[in-house]
Design a protein around this motif. Structure first.
Motif, mmCIF file in Angstrom:
data_model
loop_
_atom_site.group_PDB
_atom_site.id
_atom_site.type_symbol
_atom_site.label_atom_id
_atom_site.label_comp_id
_atom_site.label_asym_id
_atom_site.label_seq_id
_atom_site.Cartn_x
_atom_site.Cartn_y
_atom_site.Cartn_z
ATOM 1 N N TYR A 98 34.790 4.974 10.007
ATOM 2 C CA TYR A 98 34.835 4.053 11.153
ATOM 3 C C TYR A 98 33.951 4.566 12.286
ATOM 4 O O TYR A 98 33.275 3.807 12.955
ATOM 5 C CB TYR A 98 36.279 3.883 11.623
ATOM 6 C CG TYR A 98 36.535 2.601 12.381
ATOM 7 C CD1 TYR A 98 36.426 1.367 11.740
ATOM 8 C CD2 TYR A 98 36.894 2.619 13.725
ATOM 9 C CE1 TYR A 98 36.653 0.187 12.432
ATOM 10 C CE2 TYR A 98 37.133 1.444 14.423
ATOM 11 C CZ TYR A 98 37.010 0.228 13.778
ATOM 12 O OH TYR A 98 37.230 -0.942 14.457
ATOM 13 N N GLN B 83 34.159 1.817 18.215
ATOM 14 C CA GLN B 83 34.350 2.322 16.852
ATOM 15 C C GLN B 83 34.067 3.813 16.763
ATOM 16 O O GLN B 83 34.793 4.555 16.104
ATOM 17 C CB GLN B 83 33.445 1.555 15.885
ATOM 18 C CG GLN B 83 33.820 0.087 15.782
ATOM 19 C CD GLN B 83 33.019 -0.633 14.721
ATOM 20 O OE1 GLN B 83 32.000 -0.144 14.262
ATOM 21 N NE2 GLN B 83 33.478 -1.807 14.339
ATOM 22 N N ARG B 134 34.603 -2.389 9.580
ATOM 23 C CA ARG B 134 33.518 -2.243 10.542
ATOM 24 C C ARG B 134 32.711 -3.521 10.666
ATOM 25 O O ARG B 134 32.673 -4.330 9.754
ATOM 26 C CB ARG B 134 32.586 -1.103 10.116
ATOM 27 C CG ARG B 134 32.869 0.163 10.853
ATOM 28 C CD ARG B 134 31.906 1.278 10.589
ATOM 29 N NE ARG B 134 30.920 1.037 9.553
ATOM 30 C CZ ARG B 134 30.196 2.004 9.029
ATOM 31 N NH1 ARG B 134 30.375 3.234 9.431
ATOM 32 N NH2 ARG B 134 29.307 1.740 8.108
#
Lengths: 142, 143
Positions: A98, B83, B134
């Motif tokens: 991530y 992120q 993502r």
């Protein structure tokens, strides 16, 4: 307790750096292990999964080669607490993918490229890891 | 040829992890334990690796292209985003719980113990999940 090993660690680190340089020179890719592992589970085939797999096989084989070359055993103390290891694995894999990198991708390759993203990521994961160890070893008492 | 090259480069990376002591989670945990049995070795591993990579990357990137591929694939993002911050925070917690990050986890896989098998299995699941969550459609290259 583990011993401070400045020379061995500096030399081993230099080999890791050399490996990263060779991968960039040959394949044009950065040696981030989470990124390489991610190419195995990527839906698109542009990630050259066979090359990624070969790199990971090299990692797995390395301790066996080290034992054969040096004649010394390789000490690896891994926890046998299964729920803890499963949770830690999940967090490590998810967090690295991530956040776009792990200790090798951000911590070595990114810092060597003076990437601001990697400098920030490395500072953050060092901090949360240190806090986690402090809590588990000293606050709770593991 | 490419596969053999990747195997050898992975071996070299792994030998580096073993010689530096970073393939041992106990040593990594002691680095992270500043107020306890602190072992600063990891700092020297990073210093050695970054120094060689800093010089080597510059030499390599002064060339037109890599030997086996038409173009260099380098991360293109420059700014910070949610992120990156969230991923790095989560990664650090898992690293601190286990002393394992992806490279050393693979070098420990040959132990075949239930602990390392659980770790690597769940790590791959985590990577798979994050890559699907993502932002899609971007040309992000992993660091």
């Amino acid at each position: 307790m583990t011993e401070f090993t400045p020379l061995a660690s500096l030399f081993g680190g230099a080999l890791i750096g050399l490996s990263a340089v060779l991968l960039l020179a040959l394949e044009g890719r950065l040696a981030g292990v989470s990124g390489i592992a991610g190419r195995l589970v990527s839906p698109d085939r542009t990630g050259a999964p066979l090359s990624a797999f070969a790199f990971l096989v090299g990692l797995v084989a390395a301790p066996f080669l080290a034992v054969a070359l040096t004649g010394q055993s390789v000490v690896q103390v891994v926890s046998s607490n299964l729920p803890l290891m499963a949770l830690a694995g999940l967090l490590v894999g998810f967090g690295a993918a991530y956040g776009g990198g792990c200790t090798s991708g951000h911590g070595v390759c990114g810092i060597a490229r003076l990437s601001r993203r990697s400098l920030v990521a490395t500072a953050i994961f060092m901090t949360t890891a240190i806090v986690t160890v402090f809590i588990s070893r000293h606050a709770i008492g593991g | 040829m490419r596969v053999a090259a990747n195997l050898l480069i992975g071996l070299l990376f792994g030998i580096g992890l073993v010689l530096s002591g970073m393939s041992n989670p106990a040593k990594v945990l002691n680095f992270l334990d500043l107020t306890g049995s602190w072992d600063p070795s990891l700092l020297l591993v990073m210093a050695g690796a970054v120094l060689v990579a800093f010089v080597g990357f510059r030499l390599v990137l002064s060339r037109q292209r890599p030997v086996m591929e038409p173009v260099f694939r380098l991360p293109s993002k420059a700014g910070l985003d949610r992120q990156l911050l969230m991923g790095a925070s989560v990664f650090g917690v898992g690293w601190g719980l286990s002393g394992l990050c992806p490279g050393p986890a693979f070098t420990a896989l040959g132990l075949g113990s239930p602990g390392i098998l659980a770790f690597v299995g769940c790590m791959m699941l985590g990577i798979w999940t994050a890559r699907r969550l993502r932002d899609s459609g971007s040309s992000v290259v992993e660091a």
